[in-house]
Design an enzyme around this catalytic site. Structure first.
Site, short mmCIF file in Angstrom:
data_model
loop_
_atom_site.label_atom_id
_atom_site.label_comp_id
_atom_site.label_asym_id
_atom_site.label_seq_id
_atom_site.Cartn_x
_atom_site.Cartn_y
_atom_site.Cartn_z
CE LYS A 153 -2.54 3.30 1.75
NZ LYS A 153 -1.71 4.44 1.36
CD GLU A 156 -2.11 9.31 1.29
OE1 GLU A 156 -1.50 8.23 1.36
OE2 GLU A 156 -2.59 9.89 2.29
N GLY A 204 6.33 5.42 8.37
CA GLY A 204 5.52 6.62 8.28
C GLY A 204 5.55 7.38 9.59
N GLY A 209 1.80 4.96 13.19
CA GLY A 209 2.50 3.77 13.69
C GLY A 209 1.90 3.27 14.99
CD GLU A 226 12.39 0.79 10.69
OE1 GLU A 226 12.94 1.75 11.27
OE2 GLU A 226 12.69 -0.39 10.91
CB CYS A 260 12.81 9.36 8.75
SG CYS A 260 14.04 8.30 7.95
#
Ligand code: NAD
Length: 447
Positions: A153, A156, A204, A209, A226, A260
């Site tokens: 997935k 978007e 994300g 999470g 993560e 990140c």
């Protein structure tokens, strides 16, 4: 039929669209991929490795088109997108090499007792947009190599480039009933997590999470997370300031600050702070960045800057959205340097996912260590010094999954990637990242 539209963040133009998966399609895909799993897990490890190496070759062959699509869809400069593609090809090769060793059965007692690495089953991979190829494949390759099937997935914001590289994996020989893609936003991710999958590998934001961890815990299925980061850099008085400034600016402003593990907080010893700030300013003024990924990301980021100013921060470079003719239709923000910050301010406590570098003066290395650790996050941390005692104290005392000395990032083959505190749960990379996707089963034969 609902559609997801992909937008070019440089000019807000539509690039294309994909179909959003329905609940019924998600259920059917899980069932379909479970059938594929029973066949794929019986394919030899060597054959699975070969197929993935073929995929690496195909990605390399198509590097230019993939890089262009990454750049168009999420805004990073083409050269950075090219680096992402070539780095991913290397990572796939390294992962396969390591996996072929560490997924072999281990004999514990000859002819009696074995440790077997068995795949978990159907794994849902839910991933972000900031590295649409490398972050995806860092989890996908070990999952497939270990014999799992995968439902991917994507974010978007990057559906088109995802469809592009998934086709290459199919072309390399990964069966379509072993790898499927479901497009959509948060709701599709939520429905996927609630379906009959066996594991989630998520990269994300921390908030999502935590929601996923909660849901997996209720069903007691495996998960790897993560998550976000607010990595500190400590610059000591004895550091090579030119090199420190260079490394910090590169880290913070890569991908328009949407990384990140970017350095998001700097703690510099007072003695050298003026010098460092001057070097940082000079370098930041020369930067030309791409846009942020979306209008909502830009809005959130602008609010963080405003709050930073209200709470006492002083902008000495940048600070605004770019509104000139060339940039007004896209989601551009000036690279920004903020001083007069402290660790209580939101700009230091929240994750800032955009081009701002807050710098705080400290009295000592001890104070810097304390402030660096005073964070919800624990992804990476960097220290710039020549002092051996400080190097060893940083390694021991900094609460982060990775600690870097005189650099801000390094990821040689085999190195693990783990977030402490709210930066994650579980590991990616190297043998430990591969072992996240297996059950360790003990076989014993009474002789
Ligand atoms: P995000 O959490 O908004 O979305 C990530 C993915 O989860 C997307 O595919 C999204 O559609 C999906 N999703 C959103 N809500 C969901 C829900 N409730 N249930 C299931 N799925 C859901 O994050 P993002 O904005 O795409 O990515 C940025 C974040 O990712 C930053 O916090 C960054 O630090 C983090 N990140 C971490 C690493 C790492 O290795 N630690 C790497 C890259 C990015």
């Amino acid at each position: 039929m609902s559609k997801l539209t992909s937008i070019n963040p440089a000019n807000n133009e539509i690039l294309g669209s994909v179909k959003i998966a329905t609940k019924d399609e998600i259920m059917k895909t899980v069932a379909h991929v479970r059938q594929g799993f029973h066949i794929w897990k019986e394919v030899s490890l060597e054959k699975r490795g070969k197929i993935l190496l073929k995929a690496a070759e195909l990605i390399k062959k198509n590097a230019k088109v993939i890089a262009k699509q990454i750049s168009l869809e999420m805004g990073k400069p083409l050269t950075e997108a090219e680096d992402e593609v070539s780095g991913t090809v290397t990572d796939i090769k390294n992962t396969v090499k390591i996996g072929l060793k560490v997924l072999q059965d281990e004999v514990l007692v000859p002819r009696t007792s074995w440790l077997k690495y068995e795949p978990v089953g159907v794994v849902a991979l839910i991933k972000p947009w900031n590295f649409p190829l490398s972050v995806a494949l860092n989890a996908l390759v070990p999952a497939l190599l270990a014999g799992n099937s995968v439902i991917f997935k994507p974010s978007e914001y990057v559906p088109l480039v995802t469809d592009m590289w998934v086709k290459l994996l199919w072309q390399a020989g990964v069966p379509a009933d072993v790898l499927q893609v479901l497009h959509g936003r948060a709701l599709v991710g939520q429905m996927l997590v609630a379906s009959q999958i066996d594991m989630v590998s998520f990269t994300g934001s921390t908030a999502v999470g935590q929601e996923i961890a909660d849901k997996c815990a209720l069903r007691l299925i495996k998960f790897v997370l993560e998550l976000g980061g607010s990595s500190p850099a400590i610059v000591c008085a004895d550091a090579d300031l030119e090199k420190a400034a260079e490394a910090i600016v590169r880290s913070r402003f890569l991908n328009c600050g949407q990384v990140c593990c970017a350095i998001k907080r700097v703690f510099v010893e007072r003695k050298v702070s003026d010098k460092l700030i001057k070097l940082l300013s000079e370098k930041i003024k020369k930067l030309e960045l791409g846009p942020l990924v979306s209008a909502s990301q830009l809005k959130k980021f602008e609010q963080q800057i405003t709050r930073g100013i209200i709470q006492g921060g002083r902008i000495i470079v940048g600070g605004r959205r770019m509104r000139d003719e060339k940039h007004i239709h896209g989601f551009y923000h000036e690279p920004t340097l903020m001083i007069h910050v402290n660790n209580k301010m939101e700009i230091m406590r929240q994750e800032t996912f955009g081009p701002v570098l807050p710098v705080m003066e400290v009295e000592s290395f001890d104070q810097a260590l304390k402030l660096a650790n005073d964070s919800d996050f624990g992804l990476t941390a960097a220290v710039f010094t020549k002092d051996k005692t400080k190097i060893s104290r940083a390694g021991k005392e900094l609460l982060a999954g990775s600690v870097y000395i005189n650099t801000t990032f390094a990821c040689p083959a085999g190195s693990p990637w783990t977030g402490l505190k709210k930066s994650g749960f579980g590991t990616e990379g190297g043998k430990h990242g591969i072992w996240e996707f297996v059950h360790k089963k003990h076989w014993y034969v009474q002789r």
